[in-house]
Design an enzyme around this catalytic site. Sequence first.
Site, PDB file in Angstrom:
ATOM      1  N   GLY A 139       0.796  -0.955   0.012  1.00  0.00           N
ATOM      2  CA  GLY A 139      -0.082   0.143  -0.114  1.00  0.00           C
ATOM      3  C   GLY A 139       0.826   1.412  -0.043  1.00  0.00           C
ATOM      4  O   GLY A 139       1.951   1.319   0.186  1.00  0.00           O
ATOM      5  N   THR A 140       0.273   2.391  -0.343  1.00  0.00           N
ATOM      6  CA  THR A 140       1.187   3.471  -0.617  1.00  0.00           C
ATOM      7  C   THR A 140       0.763   4.649   0.199  1.00  0.00           C
ATOM      8  O   THR A 140       1.394   4.752   1.409  1.00  0.00           O
ATOM      9  CB  THR A 140       1.284   3.851  -2.173  1.00  0.00           C
ATOM     10  OG1 THR A 140       0.071   4.007  -2.794  1.00  0.00           O
ATOM     11  CG2 THR A 140       2.252   2.791  -2.967  1.00  0.00           C
ATOM     12  N   THR A 141       0.003   5.549  -0.193  1.00  0.00           N
ATOM     13  CA  THR A 141      -0.106   6.898   0.408  1.00  0.00           C
ATOM     14  C   THR A 141      -1.311   7.003   1.204  1.00  0.00           C
ATOM     15  O   THR A 141      -2.377   6.827   0.899  1.00  0.00           O
ATOM     16  CB  THR A 141       0.180   8.097  -0.537  1.00  0.00           C
ATOM     17  OG1 THR A 141       1.111   7.720  -1.440  1.00  0.00           O
ATOM     18  CG2 THR A 141       0.267   9.387  -0.050  1.00  0.00           C
TER      19      THR A 141
END
EC number: 3.4.25.1
Length: 281
Positions: free
Chosen positions: A53-55
């Site tokens: 997962g990123t931001t």
Amino acid sequence: MEANTRSTGRLPAAFLTPGSSSFMDFLSEHQPEILPGNRQLPPTQGVIEAPHGTTIVATTFPGGVVLAGDRRATMGNVIAQRDIEKVFPADEYSAVGIAGTAGLAVEMVKLFQLELEHFEKVEGATLSLEGKANRLSTMIRSNLAMAMQGLAVVPLFAGYDVDREKGRIFSYDVTGGRSEEHGYASTGSGSIFARGAMKKLYRDDLTEQQATTLVIQALYDAADDDSATGGPDVARRIYPIVTVITEDGFRRLTDEESSEIARAILERRLEQPDGPRAALL
């Protein structure tokens, strides 16, 4: 809990013995092998490829806090999932957004939810927001061995402090180190770009509507410069998950509400592709 209780229909003795109000302590005593921190990976060469997962972004406003996340998960240079959910309620007055190894992060969130629910049932009262933040810190620290092999979990925790009557944000590092953020915060691969956007747009007197717009603006800017962050996907009708936590509790914006804000931002970006401009003085 090895005793066979099926024939009698009774609960194992472990469930009937008074103990700690911590669910993690209960597992440590009776089934330690299922705790994330007790798992050992075999030696590997190189980085383990797993969806990440990123931001995640958050901002406070008078009366509460907004926590939001994009919908993209990546695995190396490949988009692993376009509609992953990264923001979850921890309890009635708090939420957690995940960045890092997606599978481990989701598992940690579920354990965190159980930890808070178990404490409330045993003690008859909820943990303070500080207490919740500390419990999450302990869980992240227990994942350090996995993080050293490239499977880190670095969440963002936000909630409404019923004692102080305001929204608060807590960020973490891979060792479980906890810091309280003031005004706004971000984590994940696009966090540096999201934070830059929020730095220019944030102010102390934001309304709830403005705060939700701010976090989507920040996620848009992050997606503009970070390939691992996904922006609003109009074609697939996939929009950021946006949650609001106030004295009334946790609320997730509906898809219609999120899409309305995202579409308004996209419309303005046709005229100003780089987004709103802050005043020089």
